[in-house]
Scaffold this active site. Structure first.
Site, PDB file in Angstrom:
ATOM      1  N   LYS A  73     -31.861 -30.748  -7.826  1.00 41.06           N
ATOM      2  CA  LYS A  73     -30.408 -30.655  -7.634  1.00 41.06           C
ATOM      3  C   LYS A  73     -30.008 -29.205  -7.770  1.00 41.06           C
ATOM      4  O   LYS A  73     -30.648 -28.457  -8.512  1.00 41.06           O
ATOM      5  CB  LYS A  73     -29.684 -31.464  -8.705  1.00 41.06           C
ATOM      6  CG  LYS A  73     -28.295 -31.897  -8.305  1.00 41.06           C
ATOM      7  CD  LYS A  73     -28.342 -33.217  -7.595  1.00 41.06           C
ATOM      8  CE  LYS A  73     -26.999 -33.632  -7.086  1.00 41.06           C
ATOM      9  NZ  LYS A  73     -27.067 -35.026  -6.592  1.00 41.06           N
TER      10      LYS A  73
ATOM     11  N   ASP B 296     -23.473 -32.738  -1.795  1.00 41.97           N
ATOM     12  CA  ASP B 296     -23.013 -33.507  -2.950  1.00 41.97           C
ATOM     13  C   ASP B 296     -21.518 -33.163  -3.049  1.00 41.97           C
ATOM     14  O   ASP B 296     -20.928 -32.722  -2.052  1.00 41.97           O
ATOM     15  CB  ASP B 296     -23.812 -33.110  -4.217  1.00 41.97           C
ATOM     16  CG  ASP B 296     -23.660 -34.114  -5.352  1.00 41.97           C
ATOM     17  OD1 ASP B 296     -24.319 -35.160  -5.327  1.00 41.97           O
ATOM     18  OD2 ASP B 296     -22.850 -33.868  -6.271  1.00 41.97           O
TER      19      ASP B 296
END
Ligand code: GLU
Length: 451
Positions: free
Chosen positions: A130, A170
């Site tokens: 991430k 995201d």
């Protein structure tokens, strides 16, 4: 005799807290997984000898960097950027990039940790990662966003690659931002590869990627209901958020005969007792993305709806709930209110939207509760399919991809049952998802020896 890393659960968690000071989100995510894994590995000596839990709770690496950019007034602005490469035991690191002022190393470490198990659950060969920045896209011009994305990629490019680490979107990063970052990657390296997913259809993107997370969360919900001989027909549905995940979840609820009655943003939530129709959802999509408007404007557009300023929608009576905004947006009291009002199932469209207290409340009430790592895996799953299409240099049709997404969500549901079925009709989906995701990653790590 090898030294065991988990003499007891509390001792293990004390160590995690000590090694990760001021990182509450990461500690929370590890605790949620470790609670279940402890039970599972209790009698499995190899995992203990090889210190697997201890190793899984440590990212492979955290890259932190400075991102400078120039705003429209000519001021030099400085942000912090990160890429957390958590675990690549079963495939290249894979996971989104988040641009939001709340982004910290703790938030990205928790997201990368969760992503590792989520990706394992999809059945596709993807590790977990991430990235992101504390950059706030709100109020920025498109050119400012472009300059920021280019600067961010100017550092990130050296850490990623189609077989190394494949970022995607995201919160705060959608198709437009992916386009800017892909353009910069290609400009710097000269390589046209599947290094990012969520790309535009013109340059290697996949059909149904934008819809996949929200649709997948509803497919998972439908699978949970079907396991109890129920369906979504007529079900009053409370949804938080109004971004990509929330609006597509609402859309799929409507397709399957349910009735979404709320959406929200950081200003509050709208309650439309008549239910959101596909037309109303389309208006929200356009308003939030192209016009970058607020959800409160909905009530001027559609009669009968009310805006509740500064509130979350969890006290609205409903049959099913889909938290699709952000982490820790649904707390213990909210969970108890949902249960008291008759909610029978919750499917997490966002990552860790329910805090530990809320998860425990749902478990205690024995309602159906799908954790994000299972329920919202549809997004990254279609990202995995985008990687396959890029490698094969071809594109699948919408129908083929819709079917693959449905099959993948069904497969995840089945994997949760393997370790989560508690008998008597009750399934602990949190336990099922944690153990199933962990086992695949842990067994791959065992195969590699000490690396
Ligand atoms: N950000 C999404 C997630 O939380 C998608 C990640 C991806 O497609 O790589 O799973």
């Amino acid at each position: 005799m090898a030294v065991s890393d988990h003499v007891d659960f509390n001792g293990f968690m004390e160590g995690v807290k000590r090694r990760n000071p001021y990182q509450p989100e990461f500690v929370q995510a590890v605790q949620e997984v470790a609670e279940d894994i402890f039970d599972f590995i209790g009698d499995k000596e190899e995992y203990h000898e090889q210190q697997i839990l201890r190793r899984v709770a440590e990212p492979d690496r955290v890259v932190s960097f400075r991102v400078c950019w120039e705003d429209d007034q000519g001021n030099i602005r400085v942000q912090r950027g990160w890429r957390v490469q958590n675990n690549n035991a079963i495939g290249p690191y894979k996971g989104g990039i988040r641009f939001h002022p709340s982004v910290t190393e703790s938030v990205l470490k928790f997201l990368a940790f969760e992503q590792t198990f989520k990706n394992a659950l999809t059945g596709l060969p993807m590790g977990g990662g991430k990235g992101g920045s504390n950059f706030n896209p709100k109020g920025k011009s498109v050119r400012e966003i472009m300059r920021f994305c280019q600067s961010f990629m100017t550092e990130l490019y050296r850490h990623i690659g189609a077989d190394v680490d494949v970022p995607a979107g995201d919160i705060g990063v959608g198709g437009r931002e992916i386009g800017f970052m892909f353009g910069q990657y290609k400009r710097i390296t000269g390589h046209f590869t599947g290094v990012l997913t969520g790309k535009g259809l013109e340059y290697g993107g996949s059909l149904i990627r934008p819809e996949a997370t929200g649709y997948g969360a509803v497919y998972f919900l439908a699978n949970m209901l079907a396991a109890r001989d129920m369906n979504l027909e007529g079900k009053i549905t409370v949804i938080s958020g109004s971004g990509n995940v929330a609006t597509h979840a609402a859309e799929k609820i409507v397709h399957l005969g349910g009735k979404p009655v709320t959406l929200s943003d950081s200003g509050g939530f709208i309650h439309d007792p008549e239910g959101l129709t596909l037309e109303k959802i389309d208006w929200v999509k356009a308003h939030k993305t192209h016009r970058r408007g607020r959800i409160q404007d909905y009530v001027e557009q559609f009669k009968g709806a009310r805006f509740h300023e500064g509130k979350t929608p969890w006290h609205v009576p409903c049959d099913v709930a889909l938290p699709c905004a952000t982490q820790n947006e649904l707390l213990g009291d909210d969970a108890r209110a949902l249960v008291a009002n008759g909610c029978i199932a919750v499917s997490e469209g966002a990552n860790m939207p329910c805090d530990l207290d809320a998860v425990h409340a749902f478990k205690a009430a024995k309602i159906m509760f799908a954790p994000g790592k299972a329920a919202n895996a549809g997004g990254v799953a279609v990202s995995g399919l985008e990687m396959s299409q890029n490698s094969a240099r071809r594109s699948w049709s919408e129908g083929e991809l819709q079917q693959m997404l449905k099959d993948i969500m069904h497969g995840i549901h089945q994997r949760c049952l393997t370790y989560g079925d508690r008998g008597g009709g009750y399934v602990d989906y949190v336990k099922g998802a944690n153990i199933s995701g962990f086992k695949k990653v842990a067994d791959a790590m065992l195969a590699f020896g000490v690396v």
